[in-house]
Motif scaffolding. Structure first.
Motif, PDB file in Angstrom:
ATOM      1  N   SER A 125      44.957  38.583  41.031  1.00  0.00           N
ATOM      2  CA  SER A 125      45.501  37.428  41.747  1.00  0.00           C
ATOM      3  C   SER A 125      44.812  36.162  41.248  1.00  0.00           C
ATOM      4  CB  SER A 125      45.264  37.585  43.253  1.00  0.00           C
ATOM      5  OG  SER A 125      45.918  38.733  43.748  1.00  0.00           O
ATOM      6  N   ALA A 126      45.612  35.141  40.934  1.00  0.00           N
ATOM      7  CA  ALA A 126      45.079  33.894  40.387  1.00  0.00           C
ATOM      8  C   ALA A 126      45.586  32.718  41.201  1.00  0.00           C
ATOM      9  CB  ALA A 126      45.488  33.744  38.920  1.00  0.00           C
ATOM     10  N   PHE A 127      44.996  31.536  40.949  1.00  0.00           N
ATOM     11  CA  PHE A 127      45.324  30.368  41.759  1.00  0.00           C
ATOM     12  C   PHE A 127      44.939  29.096  41.009  1.00  0.00           C
ATOM     13  CE2 PHE A 127      41.270  32.287  42.796  1.00  0.00           C
ATOM     14  CZ  PHE A 127      40.357  31.251  42.616  1.00  0.00           C
ATOM     15  N   ARG A 128      45.507  27.991  41.451  1.00  0.00           N
ATOM     16  CA  ARG A 128      45.143  26.681  40.901  1.00  0.00           C
ATOM     17  C   ARG A 128      43.933  26.155  41.665  1.00  0.00           C
ATOM     18  NH1 ARG A 128      49.985  23.887  41.389  1.00  0.00           N
ATOM     19  NH2 ARG A 128      49.385  23.161  43.457  1.00  0.00           N
ATOM     20  N   TYR A 129      42.987  25.570  40.931  1.00  0.00           N
ATOM     21  CA  TYR A 129      41.764  25.067  41.552  1.00  0.00           C
ATOM     22  C   TYR A 129      41.546  23.612  41.165  1.00  0.00           C
ATOM     23  CZ  TYR A 129      36.722  24.614  42.518  1.00  0.00           C
ATOM     24  OH  TYR A 129      35.499  24.200  42.977  1.00  0.00           O
ATOM     25  N   PRO A 232      42.213  30.373  37.303  1.00  0.00           N
ATOM     26  CA  PRO A 232      41.067  31.044  37.908  1.00  0.00           C
ATOM     27  C   PRO A 232      41.511  32.272  38.709  1.00  0.00           C
ATOM     28  CG  PRO A 232      41.040  28.687  38.365  1.00  0.00           C
ATOM     29  CD  PRO A 232      42.388  29.009  37.823  1.00  0.00           C
ATOM     30  N   TRP A 233      40.588  33.220  38.848  1.00  0.00           N
ATOM     31  CA  TRP A 233      40.829  34.395  39.680  1.00  0.00           C
ATOM     32  C   TRP A 233      39.568  34.697  40.482  1.00  0.00           C
ATOM     33  CZ3 TRP A 233      37.779  38.784  39.286  1.00  0.00           C
ATOM     34  CH2 TRP A 233      36.972  38.892  38.150  1.00  0.00           C
ATOM     35  N   ALA A 234      39.729  35.424  41.569  1.00  0.00           N
ATOM     36  CA  ALA A 234      38.581  35.835  42.377  1.00  0.00           C
ATOM     37  C   ALA A 234      38.942  37.103  43.130  1.00  0.00           C
ATOM     38  CB  ALA A 234      38.182  34.742  43.366  1.00  0.00           C
ATOM     39  N   GLN A 235      37.990  38.020  43.189  1.00  0.00           N
ATOM     40  CA  GLN A 235      38.174  39.260  43.936  1.00  0.00           C
ATOM     41  C   GLN A 235      36.829  39.677  44.501  1.00  0.00           C
ATOM     42  OE1 GLN A 235      39.814  42.501  41.688  1.00  0.00           O
ATOM     43  NE2 GLN A 235      40.169  43.765  43.493  1.00  0.00           N
ATOM     44  N   GLN A 236      36.715  39.637  45.825  1.00  0.00           N
ATOM     45  CA  GLN A 236      35.449  39.901  46.506  1.00  0.00           C
ATOM     46  C   GLN A 236      34.372  38.976  45.925  1.00  0.00           C
ATOM     47  OE1 GLN A 236      35.174  44.198  46.007  1.00  0.00           O
ATOM     48  NE2 GLN A 236      36.346  44.536  47.873  1.00  0.00           N
TER      49      GLN A 236
END
Length: 296
Positions: A125-129, A232-236
């Motif tokens: 899962s990715a997102f705009r930052y 960008p992505w983030a997981q835990q």
């Protein structure tokens, strides 16, 4: 009507899902084609950008000469060569939207229609930052080509070729050492990147190992331009950047990456001190014909 997947040129969305599918063993070409036909109505090239891997194209008897497996060996200290996820996926779906719920529903439909021939191998899962910054706080894709240059960089332009309007994409997942990076002084951070975080100005006196100096696209012969659409992505507790680079072949990406590894002059990109690639995939993104995916 555009003859290419327009999501490749579009701006970075608020949310995205990177879906990597593997083909089940002993699946006949006709079964693969049937599964791909079922998802054609979802693949608009905008909210859903699709790419095919090397082995899948071979099974479909598609002639895509520039398509291959990623095979550049990573340097000692990176985790890429040890990653179980580094096996090149067969099918890539980049779901893009400003509404997260739309992605959830689109993914549900995709998985349902692709069964039982494709299984979801990995998902990120990715997102705009901050309007297009990496999680380190630095702007991403500063020297991206725009306008006609972006079209020329990302898409094959040869009306006499069956590849006209298609693109090749390298998707490389980087995992940042966020705590280590933020413990560094601002000057150290800037020297790793080669730009000032405050105003995005390039540092003339940055070390030769600075990321900007290692990857200056115009400094290669031939010039190594790619169209970056990284997110960008983030997981835990893990986070990083999904480097996503489109071009008419993988040559520019590979030229940049080899220089980052120090293969040219022994100078390793300083970016490896705060981030590591954990997998890399290559895909061919077919063109569109009359608004529909054209993969043969």
């Amino acid at each position: 009507m555009a003859h290419y997947q327009v999501g490749i040129l579009a701006g970075i969305p608020a949310h995205a899902e990177y879906l990597f599918f593997q083909l089940q063993q002993e699946t006949a070409a006709q079964e693969i084609k049937s599964a791909l036909e079922k998802i054609k109505h979802l693949v608009d090239g905008d909210m859903l950008v699709l790419g095919l891997g090397h082995d899948l194209c071979q099974q479909l008897h598609l002639h895509v000469p520039a398509l291959k497996h990623f095979s550049i060996e990573a340097t000692t200290g990176t985790s890429e060569t040890q990653s179980a996820l580094n096996k090149n996926a067969d099918l890539w779906c980049w779901l893009r939207s400003d509404e997260r719920g739309e992605l959830v529903e689109c993914q549900r439909q995709l998985e349902s229609l692709l069964e039982p021939y494709f299984t979801l191998h990995d998902q990120v899962s990715a997102f705009r930052y901050q309007g297009g910054r990496d999680l380190t706080g630095y702007e991403d894709g500063t020297e991206n080509p725009v306008g006609e240059d972006a079209l020329a960089t990302a898409f094959v332009n040869d009306p006499n070729s069956p590849l006209h309007g298609s693109s090749f994409v390298a998707v490389q997942q980087w995992q940042h050492q966020m705590q280590h990076f933020h413990a560094l002084a601002r000057a150290q951070q800037d020297n790793i990147i080669g730009r000032r975080k405050s105003d995005n100005e390039e540092l003339e006196d940055a070390p030769e190992s600075a990321h900007v100096k290692r990857t200056a696209q115009e400094s290669f012969a031939p010039e190594a331009f790619v169209l970056r659409r990284s997110m960008p992505w983030a997981q835990q507790s893990k986070a990083g950047l999904l480097f996503t680079a489109f071009a008419t072949s993988f040559d520019a990406f590979e030229a940049q990456y080899r220089r980052m590894l120090g293969n040219e002059d022994g100078i390793v990109d300083a970016i490896f001190s705060i981030s590591q690639p954990i997998n890399t995939h290559y895909f061919w993104c077919p063109a569109l014909q009359n608004g529909e995916l054209a993969f043969g």
